[in-house]
Motif scaffolding. Structure first.
Motif, mmCIF file in Angstrom:
data_model
loop_
_atom_site.group_PDB
_atom_site.id
_atom_site.type_symbol
_atom_site.label_atom_id
_atom_site.label_comp_id
_atom_site.label_asym_id
_atom_site.label_seq_id
_atom_site.Cartn_x
_atom_site.Cartn_y
_atom_site.Cartn_z
ATOM 1 N N CYS A 1 49.225 13.696 31.635
ATOM 2 C CA CYS A 1 48.076 13.041 32.267
ATOM 3 C C CYS A 1 47.523 11.990 31.312
ATOM 4 C CB CYS A 1 47.010 14.084 32.623
ATOM 5 S SG CYS A 1 47.538 15.235 33.894
ATOM 6 N N HIS A 2 48.160 10.848 31.299
ATOM 7 C CA HIS A 2 47.831 9.810 30.328
ATOM 8 C C HIS A 2 46.977 8.685 30.909
ATOM 9 C CE1 HIS A 2 51.409 8.557 32.504
ATOM 10 N NE2 HIS A 2 51.088 7.312 32.231
ATOM 11 N N VAL B 1 30.980 -2.615 27.747
ATOM 12 C CA VAL B 1 31.703 -1.392 28.097
ATOM 13 C C VAL B 1 33.205 -1.615 27.986
ATOM 14 C CG1 VAL B 1 32.233 0.217 29.960
ATOM 15 C CG2 VAL B 1 29.869 -0.485 29.568
ATOM 16 N N MET B 2 33.678 -2.768 28.477
ATOM 17 C CA MET B 2 35.117 -3.035 28.405
ATOM 18 C C MET B 2 35.580 -3.167 26.952
ATOM 19 S SD MET B 2 36.026 -2.711 31.435
ATOM 20 C CE MET B 2 35.015 -2.445 32.905
ATOM 21 N N ALA B 3 34.745 -3.737 26.108
ATOM 22 C CA ALA B 3 35.083 -3.809 24.687
ATOM 23 C C ALA B 3 35.159 -2.412 24.086
ATOM 24 C CB ALA B 3 34.058 -4.653 23.945
ATOM 25 N N LEU B 4 34.260 -1.548 24.512
ATOM 26 C CA LEU B 4 34.271 -0.166 24.044
ATOM 27 C C LEU B 4 35.575 0.523 24.457
ATOM 28 C CD1 LEU B 4 31.270 2.276 24.357
ATOM 29 C CD2 LEU B 4 33.544 2.993 25.048
ATOM 30 N N LEU B 5 36.000 0.305 25.703
ATOM 31 C CA LEU B 5 37.259 0.899 26.167
ATOM 32 C C LEU B 5 38.439 0.324 25.394
ATOM 33 C CD1 LEU B 5 36.684 0.902 30.052
ATOM 34 C CD2 LEU B 5 36.201 2.716 28.397
ATOM 35 N N GLY B 6 38.341 -0.965 25.024
ATOM 36 C CA GLY B 6 39.400 -1.573 24.233
ATOM 37 C C GLY B 6 39.519 -0.980 22.850
ATOM 38 N N ASP B 7 38.442 -0.375 22.350
ATOM 39 C CA ASP B 7 38.504 0.309 21.061
ATOM 40 C C ASP B 7 39.266 1.626 21.163
ATOM 41 O OD1 ASP B 7 37.048 -1.699 19.854
ATOM 42 O OD2 ASP B 7 35.118 -0.678 20.088
ATOM 43 N N VAL B 8 39.354 2.161 22.382
ATOM 44 C CA VAL B 8 40.077 3.418 22.594
ATOM 45 C C VAL B 8 41.571 3.163 22.669
ATOM 46 C CG1 VAL B 8 40.433 5.346 24.208
ATOM 47 C CG2 VAL B 8 38.114 4.495 23.750
ATOM 48 N N THR B 9 41.949 2.144 23.458
ATOM 49 C CA THR B 9 43.358 1.799 23.631
ATOM 50 C C THR B 9 43.461 0.331 24.001
ATOM 51 O OG1 THR B 9 45.362 2.173 24.965
ATOM 52 C CG2 THR B 9 43.249 2.600 26.022
ATOM 53 N N ALA B 10 44.567 -0.276 23.608
ATOM 54 C CA ALA B 10 44.790 -1.678 23.967
ATOM 55 C C ALA B 10 45.240 -1.820 25.414
ATOM 56 C CB ALA B 10 45.832 -2.296 23.037
ATOM 57 N N ILE B 11 45.655 -0.709 26.020
ATOM 58 C CA ILE B 11 46.178 -0.770 27.396
ATOM 59 C C ILE B 11 45.028 -0.453 28.353
ATOM 60 C CG2 ILE B 11 47.984 0.015 28.961
ATOM 61 C CD1 ILE B 11 49.566 0.964 26.564
ATOM 62 N N ALA C 1 46.728 6.904 22.212
ATOM 63 C CA ALA C 1 45.469 7.265 21.556
ATOM 64 C C ALA C 1 45.332 8.767 21.331
ATOM 65 C CB ALA C 1 44.294 6.768 22.401
ATOM 66 N N ARG C 2 46.246 9.544 21.868
ATOM 67 C CA ARG C 2 46.086 11.001 21.807
ATOM 68 C C ARG C 2 46.167 11.522 20.376
ATOM 69 N NH1 ARG C 2 48.684 14.236 26.804
ATOM 70 N NH2 ARG C 2 47.678 15.831 25.543
ATOM 71 N N ARG D 1 45.323 10.044 17.673
ATOM 72 C CA ARG D 1 44.140 9.634 16.912
ATOM 73 C C ARG D 1 42.865 10.287 17.432
ATOM 74 N NH1 ARG D 1 40.969 5.149 18.123
ATOM 75 N NH2 ARG D 1 42.581 4.490 19.581
ATOM 76 N N MET D 2 42.739 10.463 18.769
ATOM 77 C CA MET D 2 41.475 10.899 19.363
ATOM 78 C C MET D 2 41.516 12.265 20.017
ATOM 79 S SD MET D 2 40.011 7.339 21.009
ATOM 80 C CE MET D 2 38.428 8.130 21.327
ATOM 81 N N GLY D 3 42.730 12.792 20.272
ATOM 82 C CA GLY D 3 42.808 14.087 20.914
ATOM 83 C C GLY D 3 43.279 13.984 22.350
ATOM 84 N N PRO D 4 43.245 15.086 23.095
ATOM 85 C CA PRO D 4 43.710 15.095 24.480
ATOM 86 C C PRO D 4 42.817 14.233 25.383
ATOM 87 C CG PRO D 4 42.687 17.178 23.928
ATOM 88 C CD PRO D 4 42.791 16.413 22.650
ATOM 89 N N PRO D 5 43.295 13.899 26.596
ATOM 90 C CA PRO D 5 42.546 13.015 27.498
ATOM 91 C C PRO D 5 41.124 13.477 27.810
ATOM 92 C CG PRO D 5 44.796 13.205 28.259
ATOM 93 C CD PRO D 5 44.659 14.178 27.126
ATOM 94 N N THR D 6 40.894 14.779 27.962
ATOM 95 C CA THR D 6 39.541 15.237 28.257
ATOM 96 C C THR D 6 38.591 14.966 27.099
ATOM 97 O OG1 THR D 6 40.209 17.466 27.540
ATOM 98 C CG2 THR D 6 40.214 17.015 29.922
ATOM 99 N N VAL D 7 39.101 15.060 25.860
ATOM 100 C CA VAL D 7 38.279 14.753 24.687
ATOM 101 C C VAL D 7 37.989 13.256 24.642
ATOM 102 C CG1 VAL D 7 38.213 14.750 22.168
ATOM 103 C CG2 VAL D 7 39.101 16.750 23.394
ATOM 104 N N ILE D 8 38.998 12.444 24.960
ATOM 105 C CA ILE D 8 38.806 11.000 24.999
ATOM 106 C C ILE D 8 37.782 10.626 26.062
ATOM 107 C CG2 ILE D 8 39.935 8.789 25.476
ATOM 108 C CD1 ILE D 8 42.521 10.007 24.337
ATOM 109 N N ALA D 9 37.884 11.244 27.234
ATOM 110 C CA ALA D 9 36.930 10.966 28.311
ATOM 111 C C ALA D 9 35.511 11.320 27.891
ATOM 112 C CB ALA D 9 37.321 11.745 29.566
ATOM 113 N N ALA D 10 35.346 12.439 27.211
ATOM 114 C CA ALA D 10 34.013 12.845 26.747
ATOM 115 C C ALA D 10 33.465 11.842 25.732
ATOM 116 C CB ALA D 10 34.080 14.244 26.133
#
Length: 445
Positions: free
Chosen positions: A21-22, A103-113, A129-130, A132-141
């Motif tokens: 679930c990427h 907000v979009m710049a913030l999302l760009g800090d998570v992943t370039a895609i 990004a997984r 570096r940041m963990g599983p998708p639910t952690v990234i979403a949080a």
């Protein structure tokens, strides 16, 4: 944000298996209204509607207003009949654009895609990004926390193996929630939904499917694909049948090309005077051109939209000889289209201008007029044709090139002092040497 139908059965826990679930779909909650509440915290908890008073349409509504049946794109008059106690706030698009960019710049800090699909939503592929940041639910949080802390607004996130299911997930997570749909649970999740929840199923397609007894995604999936194709057409039928089984191979596209930019406005009262309509078209053309320049595009085609007092809507378009990002050129095309439109003698309720067929401005090969091609510049080499002409640039001293530079100067004034600091003015045909810029009183200190 989609207003497609949802299912209470879909809002349950589908499991915690995040493998595969990427894809994340991040959707701001009641975006325009949320930005206004962040700026006016005293309105929190009240039914707030963003839009033009009385004759406009609802651009956004808080969930307190939605409880009364108010939704976006609804005529403001109808919204106020449903919720007469609503607080109506005029839109501030500059503020929404600023928050959206942040907000979009913030999302760009998570992943370039990151694939931005509108001012308030985007898809992310977090495969890289997984680690570096963990599983998708952690990234979403982390995303939701950062958006709340920086901008005072909330967002909902859908997590799935495909874009289509992730988007459905964010809709069912609203407001301010997260819904994970594991890959193995995709089909079970989809079978809980009405067919109208599918991507691309509008009222007409929904009605066509209903005539064949297909009202849910489960019924669509269980139908023979040939039956679905007879109902809605060969290509659409095959695509919808694939979606009903969770098949969606479309990747997250980080370089989404904008197809058009536009602006429209509903008049407070129906307008009989075409000169007033033209003046508004000039303002809208200027807004389109400013946005084109900001994004580095030029337009090949200009279209206008006119709605008369009987709610009849006309659209007309014209393809330009050379793409442009100059507001005056867009306005001249729009004015000609307005003059040729048969309004049946009725007053105008709404007018809109749209720039379509966008191309990167750097790829435009400007075609100079005879006057422009013979234009000379002064320099050490004496008089010679302007060497600035070419791909992506007009002759610097040409009439159109000079106007473009003037409009860029207006962009700089607005960036510093606000959108209302300066605006274009109608240029009378009998006075071509008059200034086309009108200054609006503003505190420029």
């Amino acid at each position: 944000m989609s207003r497609g139908p949802r299912s209470a059965a879909a809002k349950r826990d589908w499991g915690d298996d995040e493998e595969g679930c990427h894809v994340l779909h991040v959707d701001m909650d009641a975006f325009f209204a949320s930005v206004e509440l962040a700026r006016r915290p005293q309105l929190r908890g009240l039914p707030v509607v963003v839009g033009g008073a009385q004759r406009g349409v609802v651009l956004a509504a808080t969930y307190e207003a939605r409880a009364f049946g108010v939704h976006s794109a609804m005529p403001m008059g109808a919204a106020l009949r449903l919720c007469p106690q609503a607080v109506v706030v005029p839109p501030d698009h500059a503020a929404y654009t600023e928050v959206s960019r942040g907000v979009m710049a913030l999302l760009g800090d998570v992943t370039a895609i990151v694939e931005q699909v509108s001012v308030d939503e985007a898809f992310l592929d977090v495969s890289g990004a997984r680690r570096r940041m963990g599983p998708p639910t952690v990234i979403a949080a982390a995303i939701r926390q950062a958006v709340r802390e920086r901008y005072g607004i909330t967002c909902s996130v859908g997590i799935a193996a495909t874009k289509f299911v992730a988007k459905l997930g964010s809709g069912h997570a609203k407001p301010d929630g997260v819904l994970l749909v594991p890959r193995a649970a995709t089909v079970d999740f989809l079978r809980t939904l009405p067919v109208g929840a599918l991507w691309g199923v509008g009222e007409r397609t929904e009605a066509a499917l209903a005539r064949w007894g297909i009202r849910t995604v489960a019924e669509l999936a269980d139908s023979d694909v040939a039956t679905v194709q007879r109902a809605v057409g060969r290509s659409a039928g095959a695509h919808l049948h694939d979606l009903s089984w969770g098949r969606d191979p479309r990747p997250v596209q980080p370089q989404r090309t904008e197809k058009s930019v536009g602006a429209e406005e509903t008049f407070v009262e129906d307008v009989h005077d075409l000169a007033v309509v033209e003046a508004k078209a000039l303002e809208l053309a200027d807004r389109c051109a400013s946005r084109l320049r900001r994004q580095g595009f030029a337009t090949r085609t200009v279209s206008v939209k006119v709605r008369t007092s009987d709610f009849r809507t006309l659209t007309r378009s014209r393809t330009l000889a050379t793409p442009t990002d100059v507001g005056r050129e867009i306005f001249l095309a729009a004015r000609a289209l307005l003059a040729a439109a048969d309004l049946g003698g009725l007053p105008v309720r709404l007018v809109g201008v749209r720039a379509e067929g966008l191309v990167p401005v750097a790829e435009v090969a400007w075609q100079p007029t005879l006057e422009e091609s013979t234009h000379t510049v002064e320099g050490p080499g004496g008089g010679r044709p302007d060497a600035a002409a070419g791909a992506g640039r007009e002759p610097s001293g040409s009439p159109v090139g000079a106007r473009r530079e003037a409009e860029r100067a207006m962009d700089r004034v607005r960036a510093r002092f606000g959108a209302a600091a300066i605006r274009p003015g109608l240029e009378p045909e009998h006075a071509p040497d008059r200034s086309t810029t009108t200054f609006v009183p503003a505190d420029l200190s």
